[in-house]
Scaffold this motif. Structure first.
Motif: not given
Length: 124
Positions: A64-86
């Motif tokens: 998934v390298k180069g296609r997926f991006t993980i990020s964290s919003d600690n203020a919202k206690n939420t982690v995201y996984l942006q998945m592109n070029s699926l």
């Protein structure tokens, strides 16, 4: 009670994008690392990506390298996984999981908390 709730899965055509969310509650988010795993029918659960809430270090599986991006919003206690070029091979149930400490990825057995999973289906 500790809880992880995933959302954002769905059906998308190959080449499309989805963003998964993992909302955490009931534990000290900043002390845990969050990872995304996926499991396709007949296959083992595999670690896709992880992030340490302590220092922001990240991990990505080679697939998934180069296609997926993980990020964290600690203020919202939420982690995201942006998945592109699926791709169709990304089709699986995606789970988020939390493990105490700063490690970015570990074997599934080490994780303390798991979400219920969200289905991602990529059509060709």
């Amino acid at each position: 009670e500790a809880q992880l709730v995933e959302s954002g899965g769905g059906l998308v055509q190959a080449g499309g994008s989805l963003r998964l969310s993992c909302a955490a509650s009931g534990f000290t988010f900043d002390d845990y690392a969050i990872a995304w795993f996926r499991q396709a029918p007949g296959k083992e659960r595999e670690g896709v990506s992880g992030i340490s809430s302590r220092d922001g270090n990240t991990y990505y599986a080679d697939s998934v390298k180069g296609r997926f991006t993980i990020s964290s919003d600690n203020a919202k206690n939420t982690v995201y996984l942006q998945m592109n070029s699926l791709k169709p091979e990304d089709t699986a149930v995606y789970y988020c999981a939390a493990v105490w400490g700063g490690i970015t990825i570990a074997t599934p057995g080490r994780y303390d908390y798991w979400g219920q999973g969200t289905q991602v289906t990529v059509s060709s």
